[in-house]
Design a protein around this motif. Structure first.
Motif, PDB file in Angstrom:
ATOM      1  N   ILE B 106     -15.605 -51.895 -14.600  1.00 55.29           N
ATOM      2  CA  ILE B 106     -14.747 -52.931 -15.017  1.00 55.29           C
ATOM      3  C   ILE B 106     -14.852 -54.303 -14.314  1.00 55.29           C
ATOM      4  O   ILE B 106     -14.853 -55.473 -14.767  1.00 55.29           O
ATOM      5  CB  ILE B 106     -13.117 -52.473 -15.223  1.00 55.29           C
ATOM      6  CG1 ILE B 106     -12.784 -51.480 -16.236  1.00 55.29           C
ATOM      7  CG2 ILE B 106     -12.239 -53.593 -15.257  1.00 55.29           C
ATOM      8  CD1 ILE B 106     -11.706 -50.765 -16.234  1.00 55.29           C
ATOM      9  N   VAL B 107     -14.896 -54.243 -12.904  1.00 52.73           N
ATOM     10  CA  VAL B 107     -14.859 -55.427 -12.078  1.00 52.73           C
ATOM     11  C   VAL B 107     -16.195 -55.934 -11.910  1.00 52.73           C
ATOM     12  O   VAL B 107     -16.613 -56.854 -12.175  1.00 52.73           O
ATOM     13  CB  VAL B 107     -14.217 -55.046 -10.924  1.00 52.73           C
ATOM     14  CG1 VAL B 107     -14.125 -56.383  -9.964  1.00 52.73           C
ATOM     15  CG2 VAL B 107     -12.965 -54.538 -11.078  1.00 52.73           C
ATOM     16  N   PHE B 108     -17.246 -54.855 -11.989  1.00 53.33           N
ATOM     17  CA  PHE B 108     -18.571 -55.433 -11.520  1.00 53.33           C
ATOM     18  C   PHE B 108     -19.606 -54.830 -12.882  1.00 53.33           C
ATOM     19  O   PHE B 108     -20.310 -54.086 -12.669  1.00 53.33           O
ATOM     20  CB  PHE B 108     -19.408 -55.186 -10.455  1.00 53.33           C
ATOM     21  CG  PHE B 108     -18.589 -55.485  -9.221  1.00 53.33           C
ATOM     22  CD1 PHE B 108     -18.714 -56.811  -8.977  1.00 53.33           C
ATOM     23  CD2 PHE B 108     -17.818 -54.715  -8.309  1.00 53.33           C
ATOM     24  CE1 PHE B 108     -18.176 -57.438  -7.808  1.00 53.33           C
ATOM     25  CE2 PHE B 108     -17.075 -55.265  -7.382  1.00 53.33           C
ATOM     26  CZ  PHE B 108     -17.339 -56.332  -6.884  1.00 53.33           C
ATOM     27  N   PRO B 109     -19.300 -55.199 -14.291  1.00 51.38           N
ATOM     28  CA  PRO B 109     -19.916 -54.593 -15.283  1.00 51.38           C
ATOM     29  C   PRO B 109     -21.382 -54.867 -15.365  1.00 51.38           C
ATOM     30  O   PRO B 109     -22.249 -54.164 -15.783  1.00 51.38           O
ATOM     31  CB  PRO B 109     -19.428 -55.458 -16.402  1.00 51.38           C
ATOM     32  CG  PRO B 109     -18.589 -56.675 -15.777  1.00 51.38           C
ATOM     33  CD  PRO B 109     -18.404 -56.326 -14.738  1.00 51.38           C
ATOM     34  N   ASP B 110     -21.872 -55.766 -14.504  1.00 51.50           N
ATOM     35  CA  ASP B 110     -23.242 -55.961 -14.441  1.00 51.50           C
ATOM     36  C   ASP B 110     -24.048 -55.271 -13.379  1.00 51.50           C
ATOM     37  O   ASP B 110     -25.229 -55.156 -13.380  1.00 51.50           O
ATOM     38  CB  ASP B 110     -23.444 -57.377 -14.223  1.00 51.50           C
ATOM     39  CG  ASP B 110     -22.796 -58.599 -15.265  1.00 51.50           C
ATOM     40  OD1 ASP B 110     -22.901 -58.096 -16.220  1.00 51.50           O
ATOM     41  OD2 ASP B 110     -22.501 -59.471 -14.875  1.00 51.50           O
ATOM     42  N   LEU B 115     -27.430 -45.902  -9.479  1.00 54.19           N
ATOM     43  CA  LEU B 115     -26.547 -45.530  -8.565  1.00 54.19           C
ATOM     44  C   LEU B 115     -24.894 -45.799  -9.192  1.00 54.19           C
ATOM     45  O   LEU B 115     -23.933 -45.436  -8.599  1.00 54.19           O
ATOM     46  CB  LEU B 115     -26.701 -46.527  -7.272  1.00 54.19           C
ATOM     47  CG  LEU B 115     -27.536 -45.902  -6.535  1.00 54.19           C
ATOM     48  CD1 LEU B 115     -27.479 -47.267  -5.165  1.00 54.19           C
ATOM     49  CD2 LEU B 115     -27.173 -44.845  -5.571  1.00 54.19           C
ATOM     50  N   THR B 116     -24.936 -46.284 -10.383  1.00 54.66           N
ATOM     51  CA  THR B 116     -23.620 -46.829 -10.842  1.00 54.66           C
ATOM     52  C   THR B 116     -22.730 -45.496 -11.017  1.00 54.66           C
ATOM     53  O   THR B 116     -21.568 -45.280 -10.517  1.00 54.66           O
ATOM     54  CB  THR B 116     -23.835 -47.435 -12.134  1.00 54.66           C
ATOM     55  OG1 THR B 116     -24.710 -48.539 -12.121  1.00 54.66           O
ATOM     56  CG2 THR B 116     -22.315 -48.030 -12.640  1.00 54.66           C
ATOM     57  N   LEU B 117     -23.356 -44.459 -11.681  1.00 55.60           N
ATOM     58  CA  LEU B 117     -22.524 -43.281 -12.124  1.00 55.60           C
ATOM     59  C   LEU B 117     -22.117 -42.366 -10.972  1.00 55.60           C
ATOM     60  O   LEU B 117     -21.073 -42.088 -10.741  1.00 55.60           O
ATOM     61  CB  LEU B 117     -23.219 -42.422 -13.183  1.00 55.60           C
ATOM     62  CG  LEU B 117     -22.820 -42.710 -14.518  1.00 55.60           C
ATOM     63  CD1 LEU B 117     -23.771 -41.736 -15.393  1.00 55.60           C
ATOM     64  CD2 LEU B 117     -21.212 -42.435 -14.758  1.00 55.60           C
ATOM     65  N   ARG B 181     -12.465 -53.390 -20.837  1.00 51.26           N
ATOM     66  CA  ARG B 181     -13.738 -53.782 -21.421  1.00 51.26           C
ATOM     67  C   ARG B 181     -14.444 -52.277 -21.628  1.00 51.26           C
ATOM     68  O   ARG B 181     -14.217 -51.217 -20.964  1.00 51.26           O
ATOM     69  CB  ARG B 181     -14.501 -54.431 -20.657  1.00 51.26           C
ATOM     70  CG  ARG B 181     -15.058 -54.084 -19.213  1.00 51.26           C
ATOM     71  CD  ARG B 181     -16.106 -55.039 -18.801  1.00 51.26           C
ATOM     72  NE  ARG B 181     -15.674 -56.221 -17.975  1.00 51.26           N
ATOM     73  CZ  ARG B 181     -16.144 -57.343 -18.628  1.00 51.26           C
ATOM     74  NH1 ARG B 181     -16.739 -57.547 -19.539  1.00 51.26           N
ATOM     75  NH2 ARG B 181     -15.502 -58.600 -17.984  1.00 51.26           N
ATOM     76  N   LEU B 182     -15.284 -52.166 -22.550  1.00 54.64           N
ATOM     77  CA  LEU B 182     -15.932 -50.935 -22.749  1.00 54.64           C
ATOM     78  C   LEU B 182     -17.036 -50.801 -21.561  1.00 54.64           C
ATOM     79  O   LEU B 182     -17.747 -51.557 -21.358  1.00 54.64           O
ATOM     80  CB  LEU B 182     -16.872 -50.848 -24.109  1.00 54.64           C
ATOM     81  CG  LEU B 182     -15.901 -50.684 -25.529  1.00 54.64           C
ATOM     82  CD1 LEU B 182     -16.497 -50.998 -26.737  1.00 54.64           C
ATOM     83  CD2 LEU B 182     -15.152 -49.359 -25.215  1.00 54.64           C
ATOM     84  N   PHE B 183     -17.232 -49.471 -21.072  1.00 49.79           N
ATOM     85  CA  PHE B 183     -18.072 -49.351 -20.269  1.00 49.79           C
ATOM     86  C   PHE B 183     -19.565 -49.520 -20.802  1.00 49.79           C
ATOM     87  O   PHE B 183     -19.715 -48.967 -21.826  1.00 49.79           O
ATOM     88  CB  PHE B 183     -18.088 -47.631 -19.554  1.00 49.79           C
ATOM     89  CG  PHE B 183     -16.802 -47.681 -18.639  1.00 49.79           C
ATOM     90  CD1 PHE B 183     -15.773 -48.546 -18.782  1.00 49.79           C
ATOM     91  CD2 PHE B 183     -16.542 -46.426 -18.177  1.00 49.79           C
ATOM     92  CE1 PHE B 183     -14.535 -48.482 -18.087  1.00 49.79           C
ATOM     93  CE2 PHE B 183     -15.401 -46.229 -17.241  1.00 49.79           C
ATOM     94  CZ  PHE B 183     -14.361 -47.045 -17.181  1.00 49.79           C
ATOM     95  N   THR B 184     -20.573 -49.950 -19.748  1.00 48.60           N
ATOM     96  CA  THR B 184     -22.066 -50.192 -20.280  1.00 48.60           C
ATOM     97  C   THR B 184     -22.647 -48.849 -20.375  1.00 48.60           C
ATOM     98  O   THR B 184     -21.961 -47.680 -19.599  1.00 48.60           O
ATOM     99  CB  THR B 184     -22.557 -50.996 -19.316  1.00 48.60           C
ATOM    100  OG1 THR B 184     -22.456 -50.561 -17.999  1.00 48.60           O
ATOM    101  CG2 THR B 184     -22.107 -52.505 -19.281  1.00 48.60           C
ATOM    102  N   ASP B 185     -23.854 -48.751 -20.832  1.00 49.10           N
ATOM    103  CA  ASP B 185     -24.472 -47.239 -20.880  1.00 49.10           C
ATOM    104  C   ASP B 185     -24.509 -46.844 -19.369  1.00 49.10           C
ATOM    105  O   ASP B 185     -24.627 -45.670 -19.288  1.00 49.10           O
ATOM    106  CB  ASP B 185     -25.754 -47.680 -21.572  1.00 49.10           C
ATOM    107  CG  ASP B 185     -25.493 -47.744 -23.162  1.00 49.10           C
ATOM    108  OD1 ASP B 185     -24.568 -47.459 -23.457  1.00 49.10           O
ATOM    109  OD2 ASP B 185     -26.485 -48.166 -23.864  1.00 49.10           O
ATOM    110  N   ALA B 186     -24.787 -47.628 -18.639  1.00 50.67           N
ATOM    111  CA  ALA B 186     -24.965 -47.138 -17.026  1.00 50.67           C
ATOM    112  C   ALA B 186     -23.902 -46.597 -16.504  1.00 50.67           C
ATOM    113  O   ALA B 186     -24.117 -45.938 -15.402  1.00 50.67           O
ATOM    114  CB  ALA B 186     -25.421 -48.396 -16.456  1.00 50.67           C
ATOM    115  N   ALA B 187     -22.813 -46.809 -17.116  1.00 49.84           N
ATOM    116  CA  ALA B 187     -21.513 -46.400 -16.324  1.00 49.84           C
ATOM    117  C   ALA B 187     -20.863 -45.133 -17.361  1.00 49.84           C
ATOM    118  O   ALA B 187     -19.781 -44.722 -17.251  1.00 49.84           O
ATOM    119  CB  ALA B 187     -20.319 -47.368 -16.394  1.00 49.84           C
ATOM    120  N   THR B 188     -21.738 -44.877 -18.387  1.00 51.93           N
ATOM    121  CA  THR B 188     -21.225 -43.612 -19.342  1.00 51.93           C
ATOM    122  C   THR B 188     -22.014 -42.369 -18.936  1.00 51.93           C
ATOM    123  O   THR B 188     -23.142 -42.400 -18.573  1.00 51.93           O
ATOM    124  CB  THR B 188     -21.457 -44.251 -20.601  1.00 51.93           C
ATOM    125  OG1 THR B 188     -20.923 -45.497 -21.014  1.00 51.93           O
ATOM    126  CG2 THR B 188     -20.696 -43.209 -21.838  1.00 51.93           C
TER     127      THR B 188
END
Lengths: 304, 360
Positions: B106-110, B115-117, B181-188
Motif C-alpha cells: 500500500i505504501v510502496f506499491p512500486d 522479495l516483496t511477498l 489500493r489493489l495489491f500488485t501481482d508481485a504482492a499477491t
C-alpha cells in the motif's frame, strides 16, 4: 450542557454497573463466567423484542432477565454439572449469544424502539441541578444502585453471604461443612445471568432504544474487567462503572465537537482505558491477592 | 434417581476419539431443530448447509480458502491453551498482522521484486506476534489477566484498520470508497486452481506438520505440555513459566498475523474495513474441536469452514439468516466441551437422593 453530560454518563454507566455487580457475585462463589457479553446481548434483543410486541417496557425488562438466566443456566449446567473448562464454556456462551441474538434481531433492525419512562421522585427531582440528574431517571438506574447496596449487605453482613464467600474461597471446606457447593454456585450463576440480561435490556430500551447487531460492543467484557478493577468489592463497582461511563461519553462529545483526532482513536479509548486500569490494579499484588476468591475458575467435583 | 460423575482412573482413549464425533452429531441434531424452528424443512436445511458445499469444485476450493486461516490460527491457540495461556484475542492479532503485512503493497506499491511477498509475510507475522506479545508482557510483568487484555486489543486493532482504510491508506483512485489500493501481482500470493485458493493452504499444512513434530518429539513440546498440566513440576525441570507465556503468545500472534497477511494478499487482494468474518474467534472452536492436536485441528478447520459456506448457502437458497452459522458454531463448542467431560469422568446412575453432590 453540564447536566446533559451527567445524564448521559449515568445511562452509559448503568448497564456496566448492573452486569458487573452480577458477575461479582458469580466470581465470589468461585465461578468465572466469561459469557457476560453473550448473556447481555441476549437480554438486549429479547428485551427489545418483547417490549416491541407487548408495548410494555416492564415486560421487556422481565423477559430480558429471564433470557439472561436461561443463558446462565446452560453455562451452569456445563461448568457445574459437567465440570467443563470455565474459560472455554464462557466463550462458547458469548459466541452462541451473539449468533442467536443476531438471528432473533434480524426482524427488528430499523424498528423504532420503546424507551423506559423516567420516574420523577417528588420534591427531590425539583432541586436545581442535582434534581434532574439524580432524581429524574428511569427505574433501572435506581435498581442498579439498590442492587449494589443489596449485594454489599448480603455478601458481608449475612450468613448467606458468608456461605457464598466460603464456597468461593475454599470449596473443599465448604463441602466438608455440609454446604452444597454446586447449589450455591448454580444460584450465583443464575443471579449473574439475570443481572446481565437486565443490563442488556437497558442497552436496547434506554441507552439507545433500538436494536443494532452486536450493540453491546464489548460492554460485557468491560463489566468483567470492572470486577477486577473493583477487586471484588461491591461499592467499588460503582466507581469503576462511572469512570468508564464518563470515558465513553467524553469520547462521544469529543467526536461531536469534531476535535482534530480520528474518531476511531476516540472510540478505542474505553478499551485502552480498560487495559490501563487492569494493569494498574493487578500490578498491586497485595490488593488483588487479598480479595480474589481463592477457588476462582477451579472446577469442583464432590468426592465421597 | 440422579446421575453423578465418577473420575476415571485413566482417561478414556475411546472417548478422546469419539468425543468430537459425538459433538458434531449432536450439533447436526440441534441444527435440524433450528431449521424446523425457522419454519424450513430440516432435512433440506441440513443438506444445503453440510452436504451441498461438498458437491462442486468451486465451493470445495472456498472451503479450503476459509479453512486455511482457521487452521493456522488454531495451531497457535493450541500451543497457548496447552500451556495454560488464555489468548482469546487472535482476531486482533490476525487484523494487526494483516495491517503490517499490507504496509509494503500500500505504501510502496512500486516495490515489486521477488522479495516483496516474503517481506510482506515476515512483516505480517512479526506484527501479529507483537500484538500478541502485549497481553503476554502485561501478564508476565504486571500479572494482568491475559483473557481480558487480549480481547480488548481485538477492538483496538479493528479500529486501527478502520481508521487506515478510511484515512491515510484509502485508495486515491477509489472514488472515496473505504478500500485500500489493489495489491500488485508481485504482492499477491500465487493462486492454485481456478478460484481464490492460493499457496496459503499448503503453507498451513506445513505449519501443522511442523507443529505436530515439535509437540510430539521435541523438548519444547514437552515443556509446553508439562507447564500446562503441572507448572510446579515444570519449574523443577528448569522451565520458566514467564518465558513460555511470551513464547506461546508470540507464536499464536505470529501465526494469526501470517494468516491475516495471506488472507489479504491471497484472497482479498486489498484491505477492506473488515477483513475477517470472525476467524480469530471461530479458531478457538477449531482448537477445541481438534482437542488441541495440530493434525486433528486440520480436520476441525475444514468442519468449521463448512459452517461458513453452509451459512451462506442456506441464506442464498432457503432464505434462512446466515447468522445460523454463528449459532451452529456456538452449539458445536458447547457439545465439544460437554463430550470432553466423559474422557475424564464416567457417568454413574445413583438411585435415590442425597443432600449434596453434583446433580445433573
Amino acid at each position: 450542557m453540564f447536566e446533559a453530560v451527567l445524564l448521559t454518563v449515568i445511562t452509559a454507566a448503568t448497564p456496566l454497573l448492573i452486569a458487573a455487580i452480577g458477575e461479582l457475585v458469580v466470581e465470589r462463589s468461585g465461578v468465572l463466567n466469561l459469557g457476560v457479553e453473550g448473556m447481555m446481548i441476549m437480554g438486549a434483543v429479547v428485551g427489545f423484542a418483547v417490549a416491541n410486541q407487548t408495548g410494555s417496557g416492564t415486560l421487556g425488562v422481565l423477559a430480558a432477565i429471564v433470557a439472561g438466566m436461561g443463558m446462565a443456566l446452560i453455562f451452569g449446567f456445563l461448568v457445574l454439572s459437567l465440570v467443563t473448562n470455565q474459560v472455554a464454556t464462557g466463550l462458547a456462551l458469548t459466541i452462541l449469544g451473539l449468533g442467536v441474538s443476531g438471528m432473533i434481531g434480524e426482524a427488528y433492525i430499523g424498528v423504532p424502539g420503546l424507551r423506559l419512562p423516567e420516574l420523577y421522585i417528588p420534591v427531590l427531582s425539583e432541586l436545581p441541578l442535582i434534581g434532574p440528574v439524580f432524581f429524574q431517571q428511569d427505574a433501572v438506574v435506581y435498581l442498579g444502585f439498590a442492587l449494589v447496596a443489596l449485594v454489599a449487605f448480603v455478601l458481608f453482613r449475612t450468613r448467606t453471604g458468608l456461605i457464598l464467600r466460603a464456597v468461593g474461597d475454599n470449596h473443599g471446606s465448604a463441602h466438608a461443612l455440609g454446604y452444597s457447593v454446586i447449589k450455591v454456585r448454580y444460584l450465583a450463576v443464575l443471579f449473574g445471568g439475570g443481572c446481565a440480561g437486565l443490563a442488556g435490556a437497558y442497552m436496547s430500551l434506554a441507552y439507545t432504544p433500538q436494536w443494532v447487531e452486536n450493540m453491546t460492543a464489548g460492554r460485557g467484557w468491560i463489566a468483567l474487567a470492572l470486577v477486577v478493577f473493583a477487586s471484588w468489592l461491591p461499592f467499588r463497582v460503582i466507581a469503576g462503572a462511572y469512570l468508564f461511563g464518563a470515558v465513553t461519553v467524553l469520547t462521544f462529545h469529543a467526536q461531536a465537537q469534531g476535535i482534530g483526532v480520528p474518531s476511531q482513536l476516540l472510540s478505542s479509548l474505553p478499551y485502552i482505558a480498560t487495559i490501563a486500569v487492569l494493569v494498574l490494579i493487578s500490578a498491586n499484588r497485595r490488593l488483588t491477592l487479598v480479595n480474589t476468591p481463592a477457588c476462582l475458575g477451579k472446577p469442583f467435583v464432590p468426592d465421597r | 434417581m440422579r446421575i453423578e460423575l465418577v473420575k476415571r482412573t485413566e482417561h478414556s482413549r475411546l472417548m478422546a476419539v469419539l468425543s468430537p464425533v459425538i459433538a458434531v452429531f449432536l450439533t447436526l441434531i440441534a441444527a435440524a431443530i433450528l431449521f424446523q424452528l425457522s419454519g424450513k424443512d430440516p432435512l433440506l436445511g441440513l443438506f444445503t448447509f453440510f452436504i451441498e458445499p461438498l458437491t462442486d469444485t468451486w465451493s470445495l476450493q472456498e472451503l479450503i480458502v476459509k479453512a486455511t486461516p482457521l487452521v493456522l490460527i488454531a495451531c497457535g491457540l493450541a500451543v497457548c491453551y496447552l500451556s495454560n495461556n488464555w489468548n482469546i484475542g487472535a482476531e486482533g492479532q490476525f487484523v494487526f498482522g494483516a495491517l503490517c503485512g499490507s504496509f509494503i503493497p500500500i505504501v510502496f506499491p512500486d516495490f515489486e521484486t521477488v522479495l516483496t511477498l516474503p517481506l510482506m509475510l515476515l512483516l505480517g507475522a512479526l506484527g501479529g506476534a507483537a500484538w500478541g506479545l502485549i497481553p503476554a508482557i502485561l501478564k508476565t510483568r504486571f500479572n494482568t489477566n491475559e483473557i481480558l487484555t487480549s480481547l480488548m486489543l481485538v477492538y483496538v486493532a479493528s479500529l486501527i484498520l478502520d481508521y487506515l482504510v478510511r484515512g491515510p491508506w484509502r485508495d486515491p483512485d477509489g472514488y472515496n470508497f473505504p478500500e485500500s489500493r489493489l495489491f500488485t501481482d508481485a504482492a499477491t500470493l500465487p493462486v492454485i486452481g481456478d478460484g481464490r485458493m492460493s499457496i496459503a493452504a499448503p503453507i498451513a499444512v506445513v505449519v501443522v506438520i511442523v507443529l505436530t513434530i515439535v509437540l510430539a518429539k521435541t523438548l519444547k513440546g514437552f515443556e509446553i505440555r508439562v507447564m500446562g498440566e503441572s507448572p510446579r513440576a515444570g519449574s523443577f525441570a528448569g522451565f520458566s513459566k514467564k518465558r513460555l507465556t511470551l513464547f506461546a503468545f508470540a507464536l499464536a500472534g505470529g501465526l494469526a498475523g501470517l494468516a491475516g497477511t495471506m488472507e489479504v494478499s491471497g484472497s482479498l487482494g486489498q484491505l477492506l474495513p473488515t477483513i475477517s468474518p470472525g476467524y480469530g474467534f471461530t479458531a478457538i472452536i477449531v482448537a477445541f474441536l481438534g482437542r488441541l492436536n495440530p493434525a486433528a485441528i486440520l480436520i476441525a478447520g475444514l468442519v468449521l469452514a463448512l459452517s461458513y459456506i453452509g451459512g451462506e448457502g442456506v441464506q442464498a437458497s432457503m432464505g434462512v439468516s446466515d447468522k445460523i452459522a454463528a449459532v451452529i458454531q456456538g452449539l458445536l463448542l458447547f457439545f465439544v466441551l460437554a463430550c470432553d467431560t466423559f474422557i475424564l469422568y464416567r457417568p454413574r446412575i445413583v438411585p435415590g437422593r442425597s443432600a449434596t453432590g453434583s446433580e445433573i
